[in-house]
Write an enzyme that holds these catalytic residues in place. Structure first.
Site, PDB file in Angstrom:
ATOM      1  N   HIS A 115     -14.556   1.495   0.016  1.00 17.53           N
ATOM      2  CA  HIS A 115     -13.430   0.602   0.334  1.00 17.53           C
ATOM      3  C   HIS A 115     -12.263   1.352   0.968  1.00 17.53           C
ATOM      4  O   HIS A 115     -11.144   0.843   0.985  1.00 17.53           O
ATOM      5  CB  HIS A 115     -12.959  -0.140  -0.920  1.00 17.53           C
ATOM      6  CG  HIS A 115     -13.919  -1.204  -1.384  1.00 17.53           C
ATOM      7  ND1 HIS A 115     -13.827  -1.849  -2.597  1.00 17.53           N
ATOM      8  CD2 HIS A 115     -15.017  -1.738  -0.774  1.00 17.53           C
ATOM      9  CE1 HIS A 115     -14.808  -2.737  -2.713  1.00 17.53           C
ATOM     10  NE2 HIS A 115     -15.550  -2.676  -1.627  1.00 17.53           N
ATOM     11  N   TYR A 152       0.832  -1.215   0.000  1.00 19.80           N
ATOM     12  CA  TYR A 152       0.000   0.000   0.000  1.00 19.80           C
ATOM     13  C   TYR A 152       0.866   1.264   0.000  1.00 19.80           C
ATOM     14  O   TYR A 152       0.445   2.292  -0.549  1.00 19.80           O
ATOM     15  CB  TYR A 152      -0.999  -0.032   1.170  1.00 19.80           C
ATOM     16  CG  TYR A 152      -2.090  -1.056   0.934  1.00 19.80           C
ATOM     17  CD1 TYR A 152      -3.147  -0.789   0.069  1.00 19.80           C
ATOM     18  CD2 TYR A 152      -2.024  -2.320   1.511  1.00 19.80           C
ATOM     19  CE1 TYR A 152      -4.128  -1.739  -0.183  1.00 19.80           C
ATOM     20  CE2 TYR A 152      -3.000  -3.280   1.267  1.00 19.80           C
ATOM     21  CZ  TYR A 152      -4.048  -2.984   0.409  1.00 19.80           C
ATOM     22  OH  TYR A 152      -5.015  -3.936   0.145  1.00 19.80           O
ATOM     23  N   CYS A 195       0.808   6.811  15.544  1.00 23.06           N
ATOM     24  CA  CYS A 195      -0.519   7.364  15.275  1.00 23.06           C
ATOM     25  C   CYS A 195      -0.512   8.835  15.703  1.00 23.06           C
ATOM     26  O   CYS A 195      -0.041   9.154  16.797  1.00 23.06           O
ATOM     27  CB  CYS A 195      -1.550   6.570  16.074  1.00 23.06           C
ATOM     28  SG  CYS A 195      -3.168   7.376  16.132  1.00 23.06           S
ATOM     29  N   CYS A 226      -2.880   8.759  19.262  1.00 21.81           N
ATOM     30  CA  CYS A 226      -2.492   8.038  20.494  1.00 21.81           C
ATOM     31  C   CYS A 226      -1.012   7.706  20.543  1.00 21.81           C
ATOM     32  O   CYS A 226      -0.531   7.181  21.551  1.00 21.81           O
ATOM     33  CB  CYS A 226      -3.328   6.774  20.658  1.00 21.81           C
ATOM     34  SG  CYS A 226      -2.833   5.434  19.552  1.00 21.81           S
ATOM     35  N   CYS A 278      -6.278   2.883  18.652  1.00 20.58           N
ATOM     36  CA  CYS A 278      -7.337   3.795  19.112  1.00 20.58           C
ATOM     37  C   CYS A 278      -8.485   3.929  18.113  1.00 20.58           C
ATOM     38  O   CYS A 278      -9.497   4.566  18.412  1.00 20.58           O
ATOM     39  CB  CYS A 278      -6.751   5.180  19.440  1.00 20.58           C
ATOM     40  SG  CYS A 278      -6.229   6.128  17.994  1.00 20.58           S
ATOM     41  N   ALA A 287     -13.912   4.576 -20.493  1.00 24.44           N
ATOM     42  CA  ALA A 287     -14.596   5.522 -19.606  1.00 24.44           C
ATOM     43  C   ALA A 287     -14.323   6.973 -20.014  1.00 24.44           C
ATOM     44  O   ALA A 287     -15.208   7.831 -19.891  1.00 24.44           O
ATOM     45  CB  ALA A 287     -14.137   5.296 -18.164  1.00 24.44           C
ATOM     46  N   SER A 293     -15.974  -4.582 -12.513  1.00 22.54           N
ATOM     47  CA  SER A 293     -16.236  -5.914 -13.064  1.00 22.54           C
ATOM     48  C   SER A 293     -17.477  -6.555 -12.464  1.00 22.54           C
ATOM     49  O   SER A 293     -17.934  -7.583 -12.956  1.00 22.54           O
ATOM     50  CB  SER A 293     -15.024  -6.818 -12.819  1.00 22.54           C
ATOM     51  OG  SER A 293     -14.772  -6.921 -11.435  1.00 22.54           O
ATOM     52  N   VAL A 350      -9.573   3.305  -4.051  1.00 22.83           N
ATOM     53  CA  VAL A 350      -8.888   3.895  -2.897  1.00 22.83           C
ATOM     54  C   VAL A 350      -7.987   5.045  -3.331  1.00 22.83           C
ATOM     55  O   VAL A 350      -7.324   5.664  -2.504  1.00 22.83           O
ATOM     56  CB  VAL A 350      -8.101   2.819  -2.101  1.00 22.83           C
ATOM     57  CG1 VAL A 350      -9.071   1.840  -1.449  1.00 22.83           C
ATOM     58  CG2 VAL A 350      -7.115   2.061  -2.988  1.00 22.83           C
TER      59      VAL A 350
HETATM   60  P1  OAD Z   1     -11.738  -4.895 -11.520  1.00 21.85           P
HETATM   61  O1  OAD Z   1     -10.292  -4.934 -11.880  1.00 21.85           O
HETATM   62  O2  OAD Z   1     -12.359  -6.147 -11.000  1.00 21.85           O
HETATM   63  O3  OAD Z   1     -12.600  -4.469 -12.802  1.00 21.85           O
HETATM   64  C1  OAD Z   1     -12.271  -3.352 -13.571  1.00 21.85           C
HETATM   65  C2  OAD Z   1     -13.285  -3.218 -14.688  1.00 21.85           C
HETATM   66  O4  OAD Z   1     -12.976  -2.032 -15.394  1.00 21.85           O
HETATM   67  C3  OAD Z   1     -13.277  -4.363 -15.707  1.00 21.85           C
HETATM   68  O5  OAD Z   1     -14.614  -4.810 -15.944  1.00 21.85           O
HETATM   69  C4  OAD Z   1     -12.680  -3.718 -16.969  1.00 21.85           C
HETATM   70  O6  OAD Z   1     -13.247  -4.242 -18.157  1.00 21.85           O
HETATM   71  C5  OAD Z   1     -13.073  -2.282 -16.777  1.00 21.85           C
HETATM   72  N1  OAD Z   1     -12.165  -1.320 -17.456  1.00 21.85           N
HETATM   73  C6  OAD Z   1     -10.837  -1.422 -17.652  1.00 21.85           C
HETATM   74  N2  OAD Z   1     -10.370  -0.348 -18.303  1.00 21.85           N
HETATM   75  C7  OAD Z   1     -11.436   0.472 -18.526  1.00 21.85           C
HETATM   76  C8  OAD Z   1     -11.623   1.740 -19.155  1.00 21.85           C
HETATM   77  N3  OAD Z   1     -10.605   2.408 -19.707  1.00 21.85           N
HETATM   78  N4  OAD Z   1     -12.862   2.269 -19.195  1.00 21.85           N
HETATM   79  C9  OAD Z   1     -13.926   1.597 -18.647  1.00 21.85           C
HETATM   80  N5  OAD Z   1     -13.810   0.409 -18.044  1.00 21.85           N
HETATM   81  C10 OAD Z   1     -12.596  -0.148 -17.974  1.00 21.85           C
HETATM   82  O7  OAD Z   1     -11.934  -3.669 -10.511  1.00 21.85           O
HETATM   83  P2  OAD Z   1     -13.165  -3.349  -9.554  1.00 21.85           P
HETATM   84  O8  OAD Z   1     -14.446  -3.812 -10.140  1.00 21.85           O
HETATM   85  O9  OAD Z   1     -13.051  -1.937  -9.142  1.00 21.85           O
HETATM   86  O10 OAD Z   1     -11.484  -4.413  -3.465  1.00 21.85           O
HETATM   87  O11 OAD Z   1     -12.814  -4.257  -8.300  1.00 21.85           O
HETATM   88  C11 OAD Z   1     -13.653  -4.203  -7.177  1.00 21.85           C
HETATM   89  C12 OAD Z   1     -12.853  -4.470  -5.933  1.00 21.85           C
HETATM   90  O12 OAD Z   1     -12.095  -5.663  -6.095  1.00 21.85           O
HETATM   91  C13 OAD Z   1     -11.803  -3.432  -5.616  1.00 21.85           C
HETATM   92  O13 OAD Z   1     -12.321  -2.305  -4.952  1.00 21.85           O
HETATM   93  C14 OAD Z   1     -10.863  -4.185  -4.746  1.00 21.85           C
HETATM   94  C15 OAD Z   1     -10.764  -5.455  -5.561  1.00 21.85           C
HETATM   95  O14 OAD Z   1     -10.401  -6.602  -4.898  1.00 21.85           O
HETATM   96  C16 OAD Z   1     -10.736  -4.602  -2.360  1.00 21.85           C
HETATM   97  O15 OAD Z   1      -9.514  -4.548  -2.370  1.00 21.85           O
HETATM   98  C17 OAD Z   1     -11.542  -4.868  -1.131  1.00 21.85           C
END
Ligand code: OAD
Length: 234
Positions: free
Chosen positions: A110, A57, A137, A140, A121, A220, A178, A94
């Site tokens: 998230h 991170y 922190c 604390c 704390c 997008a 996704s 994030v």
């Molecule tokens: P993913 O990586 O699962 O999905 C990203 C989506 O964005 C896919 O469906 C791609 O087709 C699409 N994509 C890629 N490039 C793009 C573009 N230029 N324009 C439009 N769409 C595009 O990411 P998330 O769905 O955000 O959680 O994942 C959800 C969560 O899974 C995250 O927040 C994270 C991860 O594990 C945690 O860490 C708890």
């Protein structure tokens, strides 16, 4: 989308930040192909190897300085400024690109890279630098900070606010996600069950694409500005 919406909930995912240079999770070469989700994004992984998790991170946080919001983030910032109705932007991301794209009230379900959570704390503090050297922190002083991100097995933030907005909106729009991770993946079904119009804007069909009333597929940076223009023109 036909009728002019009065109340919109937008859900964004990693795809909206992809064209800014931030890695998605599940695309080819995505983060979860290169790292084990169990090692990096679970409380158990953190307990087992905190250095690995803090370093992961720290690198993502440092990477924010090298990226800029793209046309999709900017268009949503414009929507917040100009849309006369109710609007809630829920992001699973994030990163801080929505804020830097001009959107003020972003609901980070998230968590955020630029925030630290003290496991002693419980305080959440704005955070810019690394955590791997165990800084104290700000409140604390215990050296027990962790990234303020929601891991698998933990409860996402702001669920009450999100549920209320989903129940009240007349348009739900999902952008760049996704549809693989709950509870966010279930928002479209919840919205449809309430009779709300639903729209997907994604590079390709998501896992839940068939549930949406309408799906537009493409980058997008093109689809989001076009859609914002439509909404603002009425
Ligand atoms: P993913 O990586 O699962 O999905 C990203 C989506 O964005 C896919 O469906 C791609 O087709 C699409 N994509 C890629 N490039 C793009 C573009 N230029 N324009 C439009 N769409 C595009 O990411 P998330 O769905 O955000 O959680 O994942 C959800 C969560 O899974 C995250 O927040 C994270 C991860 O594990 C945690 O860490 C708890």
């Amino acid at each position: 989308m036909s009728a002019r919406p009065k109340s919109i909930v937008i859900l964004t995912g990693a795809g909206i930040s992809a064209e800014s240079g931030i890695d998605t999770f599940r695309d080819a070469g995505g983060l979860w192909e290169r790292h084990s989700v169990y090692d990096i994004a679970t409380p158990e992984g953190f307990a087992r190897d905190p250095d690995l998790v803090l370093r992961f991170y720290d690198e993502r946080r440092a990477g924010l300085a090298k990226v800029e919001p793209n046309a999709a983030h900017l268009a949503l910032g414009r929507l917040e400024a100009e849309f006369a109705g109710d609007l809630l932007l829920v992001t699973q991301n994030v990163d801080d690109l929505h804020e830097r794209g001009g959107f003020v009230d972003v609901c980070h379900m998230h968590g955020e890279l630029r925030s630290a959570l003290c496991t002693s704390c419980g305080t959440r503090s704005p955070w810019e630098g690394p955590m791997r050297d165990r800084p104290p922190c700000p409140v604390c002083k215990a050296p027990t900070l962790r990234p303020d991100v929601v891991w698998f097995g933990e409860m996402p933030y702001h669920m009450d606010r999100i549920e209320d907005a989903l129940a009240a909106c007349d348009l739900f729009v999902s952008i760049g996600t996704s549809g693989a991770v709950y509870p966010a993946a279930g928002f479209v079904s919840q919205a449809r069950a309430m009779g709300t119009r639903t729209l997907e804007l994604n590079l390709e069909p998501s896992e839940g694409t068939a549930i949406f009333h309408q799906a537009r597929h493409g980058a997008a940076s093109r689809l989001v500005p076009e859609w914002v223009e439509e909404v603002l023109k009425g």
